[in-house]
Design a protein around this motif. Sequence first.
Motif, PDB file in Angstrom:
ATOM      1  N   LEU A  76      27.020  84.277  95.405  1.00 26.39           N
ATOM      2  CA  LEU A  76      25.816  84.252  94.570  1.00 26.39           C
ATOM      3  C   LEU A  76      25.592  82.810  94.130  1.00 26.39           C
ATOM      4  CD1 LEU A  76      23.557  85.416  92.779  1.00 26.39           C
ATOM      5  CD2 LEU A  76      25.295  85.954  91.074  1.00 26.39           C
ATOM      6  N   PHE A  77      24.475  82.208  94.561  1.00 26.96           N
ATOM      7  CA  PHE A  77      24.154  80.846  94.161  1.00 26.96           C
ATOM      8  C   PHE A  77      23.565  80.841  92.754  1.00 26.96           C
ATOM      9  CE2 PHE A  77      23.927  79.926  98.818  1.00 26.96           C
ATOM     10  CZ  PHE A  77      24.876  78.898  98.829  1.00 26.96           C
ATOM     11  N   LEU A  78      24.007  79.861  91.941  1.00 25.86           N
ATOM     12  CA  LEU A  78      23.454  79.627  90.613  1.00 25.86           C
ATOM     13  C   LEU A  78      22.801  78.243  90.620  1.00 25.86           C
ATOM     14  CD1 LEU A  78      26.558  80.708  88.461  1.00 25.86           C
ATOM     15  CD2 LEU A  78      24.614  82.126  89.156  1.00 25.86           C
ATOM     16  N   ASP A  82      14.100  76.654  91.406  1.00 20.70           N
ATOM     17  CA  ASP A  82      13.506  77.982  91.593  1.00 20.70           C
ATOM     18  C   ASP A  82      12.490  78.021  92.723  1.00 20.70           C
ATOM     19  OD1 ASP A  82      11.533  76.509  90.453  1.00 20.70           O
ATOM     20  OD2 ASP A  82      11.160  77.875  88.775  1.00 20.70           O
ATOM     21  N   GLY A  83      12.454  76.954  93.533  1.00 19.49           N
ATOM     22  CA  GLY A  83      11.509  76.914  94.638  1.00 19.49           C
ATOM     23  C   GLY A  83      11.888  77.899  95.737  1.00 19.49           C
ATOM     24  N   GLY A  90      19.320  78.820 100.822  1.00 19.45           N
ATOM     25  CA  GLY A  90      20.580  79.380 100.347  1.00 19.45           C
ATOM     26  C   GLY A  90      20.978  80.638 101.101  1.00 19.45           C
ATOM     27  N   ILE A  91      20.012  81.487 101.376  1.00 18.16           N
ATOM     28  CA  ILE A  91      20.291  82.725 102.105  1.00 18.16           C
ATOM     29  C   ILE A  91      20.589  82.424 103.572  1.00 18.16           C
ATOM     30  CG2 ILE A  91      19.370  84.957 102.812  1.00 18.16           C
ATOM     31  CD1 ILE A  91      20.024  84.694  99.807  1.00 18.16           C
ATOM     32  N   THR A 100      18.420  82.070  89.347  1.00 19.50           N
ATOM     33  CA  THR A 100      17.890  80.833  88.787  1.00 19.50           C
ATOM     34  C   THR A 100      18.260  80.697  87.312  1.00 19.50           C
ATOM     35  OG1 THR A 100      16.018  80.956  90.318  1.00 19.50           O
ATOM     36  CG2 THR A 100      15.808  79.475  88.438  1.00 19.50           C
ATOM     37  N   LYS A 101      18.708  79.499  86.924  1.00 19.25           N
ATOM     38  CA  LYS A 101      19.011  79.195  85.525  1.00 19.25           C
ATOM     39  C   LYS A 101      17.705  78.897  84.794  1.00 19.25           C
ATOM     40  CE  LYS A 101      23.232  76.760  86.980  1.00 19.25           C
ATOM     41  NZ  LYS A 101      23.890  75.446  86.995  1.00 19.25           N
TER      42      LYS A 101
END
Length: 239
Positions: A76-78, A82-83, A90-91, A100-101
């Motif tokens: 899971l990327f953090l 948010d683009g 990433g996927i 997204t933070k």
Amino acid sequence: MKILLVEDELKLGEYIKKGLTEAGFIVDHHITGLDGYHALMTEEFSVILMDVMLPDVSGFELVRNYRAAGKRTPVLFLTAKDGLSDKIKGIEIGGDDYLTKPFAFAELIVRIKSLLRRANQSDYQSTIMQIADLKMDIAKRTVHRKDRAIKLTAKEFSLLQFLLDRRGEVLPRSVIASQVWDMNFENDTNVIDVAIRRLRIKIDDEHEAKLIHTVRGMGYRLEALATEVQSGADGDYSK
């Protein structure tokens, strides 16, 4: 279940680690990509939480290399990015989800559980650990001995799960402290002995066959012993 967290924002990392620990997970937190990658390649985890923008190397690059090595643990990327293009990247390189933070902690928990189910649906739904007449269902977070349900705190559940996972092994207090409490045993008092004693009360006290054993001068072991052996020096239940 053990989670690897690679997050260079110290306050955020400690917040995530504290919350996940209270939820019953064991969390290994690293703040640099190289340290995180070493953990990735040398240890086993249930889920990986990977920050994208790390000070030394991109989280994308770490996961790309990790997947190239044939590793399949869910990632899971953090990230603050948010683009759509970043999410797709990433996927495509091997991530399983993208958060997204800033994010709500409740959403993080939901995402982690979803990854666990998707990674191995059947194992997650019916992951049973058992020794003698003691049965732990990790997915449902229940413990039974014979037909009696045993209520455990989150930390007691983690402790018992660790003992079950390493059943038959003599586990020094320092190892238990490191893996379950994530602390340096040298700075500890008797927290391990107290926790083992409380777990014994719930697991062993009402049963003739004891499962948690003290190995004097060394640590503890979870094992089903024959009745005649349990009366020996190895079956010390005074602690």
